[in-house]
Design an enzyme around this catalytic site. Structure first.
Site, PDB file in Angstrom:
ATOM      1  N   LEU A 193       0.351  -0.959   0.022  1.00  0.00           N
ATOM      2  CA  LEU A 193      -0.077   0.197   0.400  1.00  0.00           C
ATOM      3  C   LEU A 193       0.828   1.086  -0.190  1.00  0.00           C
ATOM      4  O   LEU A 193       1.798   1.021   0.934  1.00  0.00           O
ATOM      5  CB  LEU A 193      -0.736  -0.131   1.215  1.00  0.00           C
ATOM      6  CG  LEU A 193      -1.514   0.782   1.375  1.00  0.00           C
ATOM      7  CD1 LEU A 193      -2.683   0.672   0.232  1.00  0.00           C
ATOM      8  CD2 LEU A 193      -2.349   1.082   2.658  1.00  0.00           C
ATOM      9  N   ASP A 194       0.945   2.236  -0.956  1.00  0.00           N
ATOM     10  CA  ASP A 194       1.985   3.149  -1.416  1.00  0.00           C
ATOM     11  C   ASP A 194       1.769   4.251   0.171  1.00  0.00           C
ATOM     12  O   ASP A 194       1.198   3.805   0.373  1.00  0.00           O
ATOM     13  CB  ASP A 194       1.524   4.471  -2.181  1.00  0.00           C
ATOM     14  CG  ASP A 194       1.392   3.455  -3.775  1.00  0.00           C
ATOM     15  OD1 ASP A 194       2.104   2.470  -3.962  1.00  0.00           O
ATOM     16  OD2 ASP A 194       0.768   3.729  -4.513  1.00  0.00           O
ATOM     17  N   ILE A 195       3.497   4.480   0.005  1.00  0.00           N
ATOM     18  CA  ILE A 195       3.515   5.660   1.475  1.00  0.00           C
ATOM     19  C   ILE A 195       2.058   6.751   1.207  1.00  0.00           C
ATOM     20  O   ILE A 195       2.046   7.224   2.425  1.00  0.00           O
ATOM     21  CB  ILE A 195       4.917   6.160   1.177  1.00  0.00           C
ATOM     22  CG1 ILE A 195       5.193   6.437   2.748  1.00  0.00           C
ATOM     23  CG2 ILE A 195       4.724   7.269  -0.129  1.00  0.00           C
ATOM     24  CD1 ILE A 195       6.333   7.306   2.381  1.00  0.00           C
TER      25      ILE A 195
ATOM     26  N   SER B 208      -0.650   6.896   0.664  1.00  0.00           N
ATOM     27  CA  SER B 208      -2.411   6.004   0.750  1.00  0.00           C
ATOM     28  C   SER B 208      -2.839   5.177   1.534  1.00  0.00           C
ATOM     29  O   SER B 208      -1.947   5.105   2.748  1.00  0.00           O
ATOM     30  CB  SER B 208      -1.944   4.620  -0.730  1.00  0.00           C
ATOM     31  OG  SER B 208      -1.862   5.249  -1.172  1.00  0.00           O
TER      32      SER B 208
END
Length: 277
Positions: free
Chosen positions: A126-128, A130
């Site tokens: 899960l992207d930074i 997000s």
């Protein structure tokens, strides 16, 4: 040239067979075999042995007891944390896994212990920038279910967007965005072309590969709901860029049958025994 056998009765390595049966992960199987906890047709199994579907595989109670103590946790990851190893000075989400951050409404039977950090790994990224549901587990069966090669697990996201508009498509088919200082941020649904929504659902490519069909629909005039079965790096953000949208907020709210629910940002809970992905 003779094709390799693909018969379902062809012998395969024991650890692969055990993973296929959902008994454990391959790595876990190797550990159990080394501990002497696996028998094939009544005899202690040897590392690397091959088996067929007709062979009887038995697992010692000690292995099942060890497996029962493995934990899976759900974190509502805040913005600014990375999913895996620390990078560029940013903290990994696992640092949130402390007794103080446990959700007060978590009524799972587990008690927190330092041994639960051993082998705890994120199941997907899960992207930074997000937020939302991040699953971390010690259980190889769950990891295989969520991120294995043959996984088709649904992942649901709520995505707030701004629309930058589109010039005429360039001859190469690339879509050009207008300046970032002139986006439509309210009632985006009213100005976003239905044809572009159709492309989000099916027809886009990333990294030279066609994307699998996705479910994409408007949740409200400024927010889209995405349901994906794959997880390329920054996939939703890049998909949106291709159709003139800029993501201004992204939250994962579901993986399989497990919902983020009311779990507060920055807190975690254990996966309950009755919950299945």
């Amino acid at each position: 040239m003779t094709e390799p056998s693909t018969s379902p009765h062809a012998p395969v390595r024991l650890n692969k067979r055990m993973a296929e049966l959902g008994l454990c992960s391959r790595r876990e199987a190797d550990d159990w075999i080394a501990q002497g906890w696996v028998r094939v047709n009544g005899k202690p199994a040897e590392m690397g042995v091959k088996v067929t579907p007709n062979d009887r595989i038995e697992v010692d109670k000690a292995a099942k007891g060890q497996q029962a103590n493995q934990v899976t946790i759900l974190i509502n990851k805040p913005i600014g944390y990375v999913s895996g190893q620390a990078e560029d000075g940013h903290e990994p989400a696992v640092t949130l896994f402390t007794p103080q951050n446990r959700w007060v409404e978590d009524n799972a039977r587990f008690f927190f212990g330092p041994q639960q950090l051993r082998g705890l790994a994120p199941c997907g990224r899960l992207d930074i920038d997000s937020t939302g549901l991040l699953v971390m587990t010690q259980d190889g069966r769950i990891a295989r279910q969520l991120i294995g090669e043959d996984s088709v697990m649904d992942k649901e996201y709520l995505v707030r967007v701004a629309y930058h508009g589109l010039d005429q498509p360039a001859p190469t088919g690339q879509l050009v965005r207008l300046d970032d200082d002139d986006p439509v941020t309210t009632n985006v649904q009213a100005v976003f072309p239905p044809a572009m929504l159709a492309r989000l659902r099916h027809g886009l490519s990333l990294d030279g590969q066609a994307l699998k069909p996705a479910r994409v629909e408007w949740q409200n005039p400024e927010q889209l709901r995405f349901v994906l079965t794959e997880g390329k790096k920054r996939q939703i953000r890049r998909m949106c860029e291709l159709v003139g949208l800029k993501v201004v907020g992204l939250k994962r709210v579901r993986i399989g049958k497990v919902m983020l629910g009311n779990l507060p940002v920055g807190q975690w809970r254990y996966l309950a025994p009755h919950e299945k992905f």
